[in-house]
Design a protein around this motif. Sequence first.
Motif, PDB file in Angstrom:
ATOM      1  N   THR A 106     -45.969  47.736 -23.621  1.00  0.00           N
ATOM      2  CA  THR A 106     -46.868  48.451 -22.726  1.00  0.00           C
ATOM      3  C   THR A 106     -48.223  48.617 -23.404  1.00  0.00           C
ATOM      4  O   THR A 106     -48.298  49.127 -24.520  1.00  0.00           O
ATOM      5  CB  THR A 106     -46.302  49.840 -22.382  1.00  0.00           C
ATOM      6  OG1 THR A 106     -44.991  49.687 -21.832  1.00  0.00           O
ATOM      7  CG2 THR A 106     -47.195  50.550 -21.379  1.00  0.00           C
ATOM      8  N   THR A 107     -49.256  48.151 -22.755  1.00  0.00           N
ATOM      9  CA  THR A 107     -50.604  48.303 -23.289  1.00  0.00           C
ATOM     10  C   THR A 107     -51.137  49.680 -22.919  1.00  0.00           C
ATOM     11  O   THR A 107     -51.257  50.004 -21.739  1.00  0.00           O
ATOM     12  CB  THR A 107     -51.542  47.216 -22.741  1.00  0.00           C
ATOM     13  OG1 THR A 107     -51.023  45.931 -23.081  1.00  0.00           O
ATOM     14  CG2 THR A 107     -52.942  47.365 -23.330  1.00  0.00           C
ATOM     15  N   PHE A 108     -51.410  50.495 -23.939  1.00  0.00           N
ATOM     16  CA  PHE A 108     -51.907  51.839 -23.678  1.00  0.00           C
ATOM     17  C   PHE A 108     -53.428  51.806 -23.572  1.00  0.00           C
ATOM     18  O   PHE A 108     -54.121  51.359 -24.487  1.00  0.00           O
ATOM     19  CB  PHE A 108     -51.483  52.809 -24.783  1.00  0.00           C
ATOM     20  CG  PHE A 108     -51.970  54.206 -24.551  1.00  0.00           C
ATOM     21  CD1 PHE A 108     -51.262  55.068 -23.726  1.00  0.00           C
ATOM     22  CD2 PHE A 108     -53.141  54.660 -25.141  1.00  0.00           C
ATOM     23  CE1 PHE A 108     -51.707  56.351 -23.496  1.00  0.00           C
ATOM     24  CE2 PHE A 108     -53.599  55.945 -24.918  1.00  0.00           C
ATOM     25  CZ  PHE A 108     -52.884  56.798 -24.097  1.00  0.00           C
ATOM     26  N   ARG A 109     -53.924  52.283 -22.434  1.00  0.00           N
ATOM     27  CA  ARG A 109     -55.370  52.401 -22.229  1.00  0.00           C
ATOM     28  C   ARG A 109     -55.675  53.804 -21.718  1.00  0.00           C
ATOM     29  O   ARG A 109     -54.979  54.303 -20.826  1.00  0.00           O
ATOM     30  CB  ARG A 109     -55.864  51.367 -21.219  1.00  0.00           C
ATOM     31  CG  ARG A 109     -55.610  49.917 -21.585  1.00  0.00           C
ATOM     32  CD  ARG A 109     -56.263  48.993 -20.566  1.00  0.00           C
ATOM     33  NE  ARG A 109     -55.859  49.348 -19.208  1.00  0.00           N
ATOM     34  CZ  ARG A 109     -56.524  48.978 -18.107  1.00  0.00           C
ATOM     35  NH1 ARG A 109     -57.646  48.268 -18.222  1.00  0.00           N
ATOM     36  NH2 ARG A 109     -56.089  49.323 -16.907  1.00  0.00           N
ATOM     37  N   GLU A 110     -56.691  54.391 -22.285  1.00  0.00           N
ATOM     38  CA  GLU A 110     -57.062  55.732 -21.823  1.00  0.00           C
ATOM     39  C   GLU A 110     -57.465  55.738 -20.359  1.00  0.00           C
ATOM     40  O   GLU A 110     -57.303  56.748 -19.667  1.00  0.00           O
ATOM     41  CB  GLU A 110     -58.200  56.283 -22.684  1.00  0.00           C
ATOM     42  CG  GLU A 110     -57.790  56.603 -24.109  1.00  0.00           C
ATOM     43  CD  GLU A 110     -58.858  57.377 -24.865  1.00  0.00           C
ATOM     44  OE1 GLU A 110     -59.797  57.879 -24.216  1.00  0.00           O
ATOM     45  OE2 GLU A 110     -58.743  57.482 -26.096  1.00  0.00           O
ATOM     46  N   ALA A 111     -57.954  54.608 -19.872  1.00  0.00           N
ATOM     47  CA  ALA A 111     -58.358  54.525 -18.468  1.00  0.00           C
ATOM     48  C   ALA A 111     -57.167  54.682 -17.528  1.00  0.00           C
ATOM     49  O   ALA A 111     -57.342  54.986 -16.341  1.00  0.00           O
ATOM     50  CB  ALA A 111     -59.055  53.193 -18.205  1.00  0.00           C
ATOM     51  N   ASP A 112     -55.943  54.463 -18.048  1.00  0.00           N
ATOM     52  CA  ASP A 112     -54.738  54.592 -17.228  1.00  0.00           C
ATOM     53  C   ASP A 112     -54.185  56.018 -17.237  1.00  0.00           C
ATOM     54  O   ASP A 112     -53.108  56.260 -16.682  1.00  0.00           O
ATOM     55  CB  ASP A 112     -53.647  53.634 -17.726  1.00  0.00           C
ATOM     56  CG  ASP A 112     -54.008  52.182 -17.483  1.00  0.00           C
ATOM     57  OD1 ASP A 112     -54.735  51.902 -16.518  1.00  0.00           O
ATOM     58  OD2 ASP A 112     -53.551  51.325 -18.270  1.00  0.00           O
ATOM     59  N   HIS A 139     -49.761  59.399 -17.600  1.00  0.00           N
ATOM     60  CA  HIS A 139     -49.943  57.960 -17.784  1.00  0.00           C
ATOM     61  C   HIS A 139     -49.429  57.266 -16.521  1.00  0.00           C
ATOM     62  O   HIS A 139     -48.226  57.201 -16.278  1.00  0.00           O
ATOM     63  CB  HIS A 139     -49.175  57.476 -19.025  1.00  0.00           C
ATOM     64  CG  HIS A 139     -49.380  56.027 -19.336  1.00  0.00           C
ATOM     65  ND1 HIS A 139     -48.375  55.094 -19.206  1.00  0.00           N
ATOM     66  CD2 HIS A 139     -50.477  55.351 -19.753  1.00  0.00           C
ATOM     67  CE1 HIS A 139     -48.841  53.899 -19.558  1.00  0.00           C
ATOM     68  NE2 HIS A 139     -50.109  54.028 -19.891  1.00  0.00           N
ATOM     69  N   LEU A 162     -53.465  62.601 -25.466  1.00  0.00           N
ATOM     70  CA  LEU A 162     -53.544  61.139 -25.505  1.00  0.00           C
ATOM     71  C   LEU A 162     -52.716  60.578 -26.651  1.00  0.00           C
ATOM     72  O   LEU A 162     -52.013  59.564 -26.488  1.00  0.00           O
ATOM     73  CB  LEU A 162     -55.009  60.704 -25.638  1.00  0.00           C
ATOM     74  CG  LEU A 162     -55.883  60.919 -24.399  1.00  0.00           C
ATOM     75  CD1 LEU A 162     -57.348  60.652 -24.728  1.00  0.00           C
ATOM     76  CD2 LEU A 162     -55.425  60.016 -23.253  1.00  0.00           C
ATOM     77  N   ARG A 166     -49.502  58.050 -26.276  1.00  0.00           N
ATOM     78  CA  ARG A 166     -49.473  56.767 -27.000  1.00  0.00           C
ATOM     79  C   ARG A 166     -48.200  56.653 -27.837  1.00  0.00           C
ATOM     80  O   ARG A 166     -47.534  55.621 -27.833  1.00  0.00           O
ATOM     81  CB  ARG A 166     -50.708  56.634 -27.887  1.00  0.00           C
ATOM     82  CG  ARG A 166     -50.778  55.294 -28.620  1.00  0.00           C
ATOM     83  CD  ARG A 166     -52.005  55.207 -29.502  1.00  0.00           C
ATOM     84  NE  ARG A 166     -53.228  55.086 -28.727  1.00  0.00           N
ATOM     85  CZ  ARG A 166     -54.108  56.059 -28.545  1.00  0.00           C
ATOM     86  NH1 ARG A 166     -53.887  57.249 -29.085  1.00  0.00           N
ATOM     87  NH2 ARG A 166     -55.201  55.866 -27.840  1.00  0.00           N
ATOM     88  N   GLU A 170     -45.126  53.898 -27.299  1.00  0.00           N
ATOM     89  CA  GLU A 170     -44.727  52.992 -28.377  1.00  0.00           C
ATOM     90  C   GLU A 170     -43.254  53.176 -28.727  1.00  0.00           C
ATOM     91  O   GLU A 170     -42.539  52.204 -28.973  1.00  0.00           O
ATOM     92  CB  GLU A 170     -45.596  53.230 -29.612  1.00  0.00           C
ATOM     93  CG  GLU A 170     -47.042  52.768 -29.431  1.00  0.00           C
ATOM     94  CD  GLU A 170     -47.928  53.147 -30.600  1.00  0.00           C
ATOM     95  OE1 GLU A 170     -47.442  53.875 -31.491  1.00  0.00           O
ATOM     96  OE2 GLU A 170     -49.102  52.711 -30.611  1.00  0.00           O
TER      97      GLU A 170
END
Length: 204
Positions: A106-112, A139, A162, A166, A170
Motif C-alpha cells: 500500500t502506497t501511503f500518501r498524505e493526500a489520501d 486513510h 499521520l 503510516r 506498513e
Amino acid sequence: MNAFLLLSAGRGPQECAWAVSHLVRRLRDEGTRRGLTVQQVEAVPGDRTGTYRSVLIRISGADAEAFAATWTGTLCWQAPSPYRSGVGRKNWYVTAQPPERDARPTTFREADVDIVGCRTGGPGGQHRNKASTAVRATHRPSGLVVVVDEERQFSLNRRIALDLLRHRIEHGDEEARRAVTAARWRIHDGLVRGDPVRVERPTP
C-alpha cells in the motif's frame, strides 16, 4: 494474459525434487510449442545439483490459463531413481497449484488522508474542547481511522496521526506478506500421492 503455477516436491524424498526439474522442463517445452512463454519466477533448490524443492512459474499468452489448468493437480514423473539403484519405486509425485499472489504494498500518501479537528475529554480537556486540538485522521483507501489528542497543538497531533497511520499500513502489508508465504507452504504440505492428472516419462 498471465497464469502462475507453483510446482512443489512437498516433503517427498530427493527424487521428488529431481522430478520437479524434469516436469518444469516438460511444461516449458509443451508451452513453447503452443506459442506460450513460460518463465521461472522463483525457485528453491533441492539437495542435489539441478533439482528443485519448488519452482514458481509464470505462463504468458492467450491460452495461458487453460494451459495451466491442464498441469494443475498431482503430477507424476515415472522413472527409476537416479540416486538409489535398489529402490523399486518409479513413481515420483509433485503438486502443481496456482499460488497465492504477492500482496501489493500500500502506497501511503498524505493526500489520501482526511484530517478533521475533534474534541476529546481527559486531563486538560476543557482547554482541548475549546481549541479542538485533537485530530481524527482517516486513510481513505484502507478505511483506517486514528484519533490523537496527545498534544495541545493541532499540528503536533496531526503529525502523530499521520505517523500512526503510516505505521499501521506498513504493519498490515507485512501481515499480508506473511499470509501469502503461509498459503504457499500449505501447497507444499498438500501434496496428495496417487491419482495424478498427468504422468510424464523420460523421452525414449
